[in-house]
Enzyme design. Structure first.
Site, PDB file in Angstrom:
ATOM      1  N   GLU A  49       0.814  -1.221   0.000  1.00 24.52           N
ATOM      2  CA  GLU A  49       0.000   0.000   0.000  1.00 24.52           C
ATOM      3  C   GLU A  49       0.845   1.269   0.000  1.00 24.52           C
ATOM      4  O   GLU A  49       0.399   2.331  -0.464  1.00 24.52           O
ATOM      5  CB  GLU A  49      -0.961   0.007   1.189  1.00 24.52           C
ATOM      6  CG  GLU A  49      -2.070  -1.050   1.111  1.00 24.52           C
ATOM      7  CD  GLU A  49      -1.648  -2.419   1.639  1.00 24.52           C
ATOM      8  OE1 GLU A  49      -0.441  -2.624   1.926  1.00 24.52           O
ATOM      9  OE2 GLU A  49      -2.525  -3.290   1.770  1.00 24.52           O
ATOM     10  N   PHE A 111     -11.036  -7.013  14.700  1.00 22.55           N
ATOM     11  CA  PHE A 111     -10.014  -7.500  13.770  1.00 22.55           C
ATOM     12  C   PHE A 111      -9.687  -6.406  12.734  1.00 22.55           C
ATOM     13  O   PHE A 111     -10.577  -5.865  12.089  1.00 22.55           O
ATOM     14  CB  PHE A 111     -10.528  -8.761  13.061  1.00 22.55           C
ATOM     15  CG  PHE A 111      -9.550  -9.285  12.038  1.00 22.55           C
ATOM     16  CD1 PHE A 111      -8.298  -9.750  12.426  1.00 22.55           C
ATOM     17  CD2 PHE A 111      -9.875  -9.289  10.690  1.00 22.55           C
ATOM     18  CE1 PHE A 111      -7.390 -10.214  11.480  1.00 22.55           C
ATOM     19  CE2 PHE A 111      -8.971  -9.755   9.745  1.00 22.55           C
ATOM     20  CZ  PHE A 111      -7.727 -10.216  10.139  1.00 22.55           C
ATOM     21  N   GLN A 112      -8.414  -6.094  12.613  1.00 27.23           N
ATOM     22  CA  GLN A 112      -7.906  -5.070  11.685  1.00 27.23           C
ATOM     23  C   GLN A 112      -8.534  -3.697  11.909  1.00 27.23           C
ATOM     24  O   GLN A 112      -8.707  -2.922  10.977  1.00 27.23           O
ATOM     25  CB  GLN A 112      -8.072  -5.531  10.232  1.00 27.23           C
ATOM     26  CG  GLN A 112      -7.205  -6.764   9.957  1.00 27.23           C
ATOM     27  CD  GLN A 112      -7.043  -7.101   8.492  1.00 27.23           C
ATOM     28  OE1 GLN A 112      -7.937  -6.849   7.694  1.00 27.23           O
ATOM     29  NE2 GLN A 112      -5.906  -7.674   8.142  1.00 27.23           N
ATOM     30  N   LYS A 161     -17.360  -0.320   7.063  1.00 29.86           N
ATOM     31  CA  LYS A 161     -17.926  -1.334   6.169  1.00 29.86           C
ATOM     32  C   LYS A 161     -19.442  -1.142   6.028  1.00 29.86           C
ATOM     33  O   LYS A 161     -19.993  -1.246   4.922  1.00 29.86           O
ATOM     34  CB  LYS A 161     -17.607  -2.733   6.722  1.00 29.86           C
ATOM     35  CG  LYS A 161     -17.735  -3.815   5.685  1.00 29.86           C
ATOM     36  CD  LYS A 161     -17.014  -5.089   6.119  1.00 29.86           C
ATOM     37  CE  LYS A 161     -17.117  -6.150   5.024  1.00 29.86           C
ATOM     38  NZ  LYS A 161     -16.440  -7.394   5.384  1.00 29.86           N
ATOM     39  N   MET A 474      24.406   8.289   0.616  1.00 30.08           N
ATOM     40  CA  MET A 474      24.326   9.610   1.242  1.00 30.08           C
ATOM     41  C   MET A 474      24.661   9.535   2.729  1.00 30.08           C
ATOM     42  O   MET A 474      25.299  10.438   3.284  1.00 30.08           O
ATOM     43  CB  MET A 474      22.928  10.211   1.030  1.00 30.08           C
ATOM     44  CG  MET A 474      22.782  11.620   1.543  1.00 30.08           C
ATOM     45  SD  MET A 474      24.043  12.726   0.869  1.00 30.08           S
ATOM     46  CE  MET A 474      23.192  13.414  -0.540  1.00 30.08           C
TER      47      MET A 474
END
Ligand SMILES: Cc1cc2nc3c(=O)[nH]c(=O)nc-3n(C[C@H](O)[C@H](O)[C@H](O)COP(=O)(O)OP(=O)(O)OC[C@H]3O[C@@H](n4cnc5c(N)ncnc54)[C@H](O)[C@@H]3O)c2cc1C
Ligand SMILES: Cc1ncc(C[n+]2csc(CCOP(=O)(O)OP(=O)(O)O)c2C)c(N)n1
Ligand SMILES: [Mg+2]
Length: 574
Positions: A49, A111-112, A161, A474
């Site tokens: 993502e 959950f999540q 949802k 760097m």
């Protein structure tokens, strides 16, 4: 018309002009993914993502439009944090959509479940938690308005949802944005405009500082008119590159930590700085106490909070840069600053330390060679270069000469390694006819190289130039200067990148000598589809000049044995 929240989401995105969305599905966003199949939007399935957010960002920066990314709740949402912060720091307009657990589960450690609006509060311009289908359309409309208006930035919409599954009457007009406290910029004070014009007309050693705001505002022509009419040299920030053509005689080049020495000296000697859409970042100013000590300062800037934030100014003009310049220009008198130009040219002659591309091929392959050759090979085309973060990013700024706006896309403020490959994919989707090159370090490439699979699956033709120095270069450079060459955790191995490319089903080329550089670039350009070139460059090369963090802008560390600038080395693309 009755629609589900999921349908309203896509219907609203279509009405906002969205054609491409970068994303990754999961449980809490499944209703939205199910509805997607019925809408004319191309979904590009990413591999992580973070990649989706950088793709949306690259898409936005390539066009000035809004880029869109979508993910599920919990880990999908938290993977977006780096991309949101990257967009926030560089004022890039993206809208990120996340699924959320059902509204009745919020607060139950479901959950999540994660409080993504809480997490992203400081790294978004605004965010929404949408718990009802009838809030979806208005949230989308407001998100787009907020992302692209004023100082652009990222907006997140978290949709539960049940809000996706529920239905309601869809009324686009009734969902027009209502943003309490939102107001247009104050009109410019005539007195401040006159004061700015008087300073410009009286200056003897003026310098324009052109920043990212020039590109965001689309003020390239007005900036050029100002510079040419009043004969004022223009220094650019990293993110301002392309806002003023590199080949223009008044273009000095990049300012700041790795800016050209003569540019920093000119700023320190100037009697007037005209800052246009730039925010006096610490990479630009060095020590604030000794910054441009003799200069009056005018700041043209859309965000009032930026005026006097880092550098106190004599005149602040708040508003859209193009609109301000349109008001200011009639009061700017034709000028000429020949003596000042001579002075800068003399400094430039004394301090010309770059152009190692003009060295003979002595068996060493320098990143500067590679980047300069890439510029020669691609300069005639409509090319977008997207860089990652590190030494190669600075060499790109120094050795690739950008003529056009939005031809360089890079993460400046957050300095996000892993940005280039996904952002290049986004840029290519936004401007399919442009040639898009990602220039990446071997470190940053290994952070998001999984997105090559995205480019392959969705047939997105990006070319990747890996500047492979076997180091987190760097950071190694800082260890070289400031930690007595104690290279803790900077030597870096990696896979054979050419073989890796082949494993993805695309060509990979390895280059170890300068003679191989151009043929490899030509071969990559000639291939219709993604390709990777692994340039095995000098391992302990250093970016010069360098202003140590917090040092005076004129106190640059210089290349030990200056190499005098010479003419082009004669190669021209066929
Ligand atoms: C390794 C590394 C090294 C770096 N070295 C350098 C260096 O040597 N030199 C350098 O310059 N940078 C360097 N940077 C980048 C630096 O950190 C900043 O990101 C950069 O200087 C910011 O440029 P900016 O102010 O033009 O752009 P931004 O940070 O994007 O700021 C743009 C400004 O324009 C304003 N604006 C936006 N829209 C408008 C509008 N329509 N009208 C008017 N104003 C508007 C915004 O409000 C904002 O204040 C480096 C970064 C990295 C990662
Ligand atoms: C995500 C992230 N982690 C760490 C850093 C710190 N950092 C800045 S430049 C750099 C090294 C980059 O190495 P590489 O990608 O090989 O590029 P090079 O400097 O060698 O060109 C690191 C680790 C960063 N900018 N971003
Ligand atoms: Mg490296």
């Amino acid at each position: 018309m009755k629609l589900t929240g999921a349908q309203i989401l896509w219907e609203s995105l279509v009405r906002e002009g969205v054609t491409d969305v970068f994303g990754y599905p999961g449980g809490a966003i499944l209703p939205a993914y199910d509805a997607l199949l019925d809408y004319p939007i191309r979904h590009i399935l990413v591999r992580h993502e973070q990649g989706a957010t950088h793709m949306a960002d690259g898409y936005a920066r390539a066009t000035g439009g809004v880029g869109v990314a979508i993910a599920t709740s919990g880990p999908g949402a938290t993977n977006m944090v780096t991309g949101l912060a990257t967009a926030m720091m560089d004022s890039s307009p993206i809208v990120c959509i996340t699924g959320q657990v059902g509204s009745r589960l919020i607060g139950s450690d479901a959950f999540q479940e994660i409080d993504i609006t809480g997490i992203t509060l400081p790294i978004t311009k605004h965010n929404y938690l949408v718990t009802r289908a009838d809030e979806v359309a208005r949230s989308v409309r407001e998100a787009f308005l907020i992302a692209k208006s004023g100082r652009p930035g990222p907006v997140l919409i978290d949709i539960t949802k049940d809000a996706q599954q529920g239905s309601c009457e869809f009324d686009w007009d009734a969902a027009a944005p209502v943003i309490p406290g939102w107001r247009r910029a104050e009109p410019l004070a005539q007195g401040a405009l006159a004061e700015a014009a008087a300073l410009i007309n009286a200056a003897e050693r003026p310098v324009i500082l052109a920043g990212h705001g020039v590109l965001i505002s689309g003020a390239m022509d007005d900036l050029r008119t100002l510079a040419e009419r009043a004969d004022i040299p223009v220094a650019v920030t990293l993110l301002g590159i392309g806002g003023f053509p590199a080949s223009h005689p008044l273009n000095l080049g990049m300012m700041g930590m790795h800016g050209e020495a003569w540019v920093n000296h000119a700023i320190q000697e100037a009697d007037l700085l005209i800052a246009c859409g730039m925010r006096f970042d610490d990479r630009v100013t060095g020590n604030l106490r000794t910054y441009a000590p003799n200069a009056k300062k005018i700041h043209l800037e859309i965000d009032a909070a930026e005026i006097n934030k880092n550098v106190p100014v004599d005149v602040g003009l708040v508003g859209d840069l193009r609109a301000i310049l349109a008001r200011l220009l009639p009061a700017v008198a034709p000028g000429s600053h020949g003596a000042w130009a001579d002075r800068i040219a003399a400094t430039r002659g004394e301090s010309a330390v770059r152009d190692i591309q003009c060295l003979p091929d002595d068996g060493h392959l320098y990143a500067a060679h590679v980047i300069n050759d890439l510029w020669r090979a691609t300069k005639a085309a409509d090319t977008i270069v997207v860089t990652d973060v590190g030494q190669h990013q600075m060499w790109e700024a120094q050795y690739y000469h950008h003529e056009a706006p939005r031809s360089l896309i890079t993460s400046g403020g957050l300095g996000t390694m892993g940005f280039a490959v996904p952002a290049a994919i986004g840029a290519k989707r936004a401007r399919p006819h442009a040639e898009v090159w990602a220039i990446v370090g071997d470190g940053g490439f290994q952070m998001t190289m999984c997105e090559l699979a995205t480019a392959v699956q969705d047939r997105i033709d990006i070319k990747v130039a890996v500047i492979n120095n076997g180091y987190l270069g760097m950071v190694r450079q800082w260890q070289q200067f400031f930690y007595e060459r104690r290279y803790a955790a900077t030597p870096l191995s990696g896979p054979d990148f050419a073989k890796l490319a082949e494993a993805f089903g695309i060509p990979g080329i390895t280059v170890t000598t300068r003679a191989e550089v151009l043929p490899a670039i030509v071969a990559a350009r000639g291939h219709a589809g993604p390709a990777v070139v692994d340039f095995r460059v000098e391992q302990e090369d250093t970016v010069y000049p360098m202003v140590p963090a917090g040092a005076d802008l004129h106190a640059m560390i210089r290349r030990p044995n200056p190499i005098v600038e010479t003419a082009e080395d004669g190669w021209s693309p066929s």
